[in-house]
Design an enzyme around this catalytic site. Structure first.
Site, mmCIF file in Angstrom:
data_model
loop_
_atom_site.group_PDB
_atom_site.id
_atom_site.type_symbol
_atom_site.label_atom_id
_atom_site.label_comp_id
_atom_site.label_asym_id
_atom_site.label_seq_id
_atom_site.Cartn_x
_atom_site.Cartn_y
_atom_site.Cartn_z
ATOM 1 C CE LYS A 223 -3.499 2.165 3.055
ATOM 2 N NZ LYS A 223 -4.249 2.304 4.286
ATOM 3 C CD GLU A 272 -6.006 7.934 11.525
ATOM 4 O OE1 GLU A 272 -4.970 7.239 11.605
ATOM 5 O OE2 GLU A 272 -6.333 8.071 10.367
#
Length: 466
Positions: A223, A272
């Site tokens: 990723k 987050e």
């Protein structure tokens, strides 16, 4: 100040100045008092009138906000290999000599440092981020803290042995009076509008995605997170305090931050959390795996169920959980991780969520955990160093502080940092907005481009998008 508080303050200031003169050494003087309710956004407007750089923090899911005015002291480290250690050493050295009067020991009172880091200190800095170093923290001269319905006001002043008591007292009392005076507040009838919006090299960004997918087909990289920039031009200079208020009002369950340097202000509303520390209690959270909200309750529940059961999202989520667990086990004891995630819902999106709790080892602090967690797979990729190398070499954007740790710590051993997502760098009547996507081997560039448009909307909505 009320008479009793006035006497307490003058006595503490006089004692602090005497200590500085006796030791012939400059020291930070910090004084906290409990006060009546004051409007935080009006406080920020007054700070601008006094030409103070401003800082702001609002915690997600908690009744906790801080507004700061001025830089009584600054901590900064440009050395890439040890910037976390350097800031922590300077912070501890500052506290060891500080003269602190704070009978409350409440989060966000006493000596508070707010600030953050750049995403990648090895990436050359461009003119866009000229006012934001690799790391920078400021101890505001004046802090207004609101927590659980109570209000506190903290004065931080670096005192020299050459300072005059009379001039010090006058300066601090005058600024206190101005900052805490809510009178004369007027509604701003002018409306911020976007006159011009420019997407920075979108076609090249899509080509970079293709390069990333090609690399992943031939390497062990799983990723790579790639970000892009949109540049806005407004009809007038942006009102920072107004934008922060709108973010707090509209972006529930998000951390809202503002950090002003050299006339530029980095602001955002991110869901987050990176890490929270209170004494030796540590909390980090994994927020990975994303789906939209439904238009009906039934559709919403079905989407949440599909997200929870989806093997790909669960695998991605578990990878992040294990990374956080590994970091926690290095710096903490009693690490506790639930067996499976839950679905947390936000205004427009829902995510898989897992909290990770632990006890901080005595020899470590909040920066130890930050250094282990940043960058998370959600903002960098996996494996970390290989993904970072690709981003550093191929990504067109200088991320600056975007995607990096931003937050605060105080002299009570409390602190919290979030990941600076859904953010913008505001420069008077212009702004740069940032959004990114996690690219995997089968990613489709056009689909990722559309996802970034969705991620840009929360910030566009408070900056005058039609």
């Amino acid at each position: 100040m009320m008479e009793v508080k006035e006497k307490q303050f003058t006595a503490e200031l006089e004692a602090a100045l005497e200590s500085v003169q006796t030791d012939q050494k400059d020291k930070l003087f910090s004084y906290t008092e409990k006060i009546n309710q004051v409007n935080l956004y009006r406080f920020l407007e007054k700070a601008a009138q006094l030409a103070f750089p401003r800082t702001f923090w609002s915690s997600a899911n908690e009744d906790f906000q801080m507004a700061g005015a001025g830089h009584a002291f600054e901590l900064s480290a440009e050395v890439s290999g040890s910037r976390y250690d350097q800031v922590e050493q300077d912070w501890n050295a500052l506290l060891s000599d500080a003269i602190i009067y704070n009978p409350y020991h409440t989060s966000g009172t006493g000596v508070v440092a707010l600030g953050g880091f750049s995403f990648d200190p090895l990436k050359p800095r461009t003119a866009l981020w000229r006012n934001f170093p690799s790391s920078h923290f400021s101890i505001p001269n004046y802090i207004l803290t609101q927590i659980d319905g109570d209000y506190y006001f903290t004065i931080n002043r670096f005192i020299s042995y050459e300072d005059s008591y009379a001039s010090l007292l006058e300066e601090l009392q005058n600024n206190r009076q101005t900052l805490l005076d809510n009178r004369g507040q007027q509604n701003d009838t002018s409306v911020l509008r976007i006159q011009h919006k420019k997407e920075i090299a979108p076609d090249q960004w899509k080509k970079t995605i293709k390069k990333a997918t090609d690399v992943m087909k031939n390497t062990s990289i799983d990723k790579i997170v790639l970000a892009r920039e949109v540049r806005l031009h407004f009809n007038q200079a942006a009102n920072i305090s107004d934008i922060l208020k709108r973010l707090v009002d509209t972006q529930s369950n998000s951390y809202v931050f503002g950090y002003e340097m050299g006339g530029d202000c980095f602001i955002g509303a991110t869901p987050e959390r990176l890490v929270k520390v209170k004494d030796d209690e540590v909390l980090s959270t994994c927020l990975a795996g994303t789906a939209p909200r439904g238009t009906t309750v039934e559709e919403d529940e079905q989407i949440a169920s599909n997200l929870f059961e989806d093997p790909k999202n669960r695998k991605e989520h578990n990878y992040v959980v294990q990374m956080i667990r590994s970091t926690m086990e290095t710096y903490c004891s009693e690490v506790s991780v639930p067996d499976e995630p839950v679905v947390h819902q936000y205004k427009t999106l829902q995510h898989l969520y897992t909290p990770v709790r632990a006890k901080l080892k005595k020899e470590h602090g909040i920066f130890s955990i930050i250094s282990g967690l940043h960058p998370t797979p959600a903002v960098g990729g996996t494996p970390r160093q290989d993904a970072l190398a690709f981003i550093r070499d191929k990504e067109l954007l200088d991320r600056g502080w975007y995607g990096a740790p931003i937050g605060w710590m105080d002299s009570n051993n409390h602190g919290e940092f979030a990941v600076a997502l859904r953010s913008a760098l505001i420069q008077k009547d212009e702004a740069s907005l940032f959004a990114g996507c996690g690219i995997v081997e089968d990613s489709i560039p056009e689909s990722e481009y559309e996802e970034t448009k969705i991620k840009l909307m929360p910030m566009l909505s408070v900056l005058g998008v039609d």
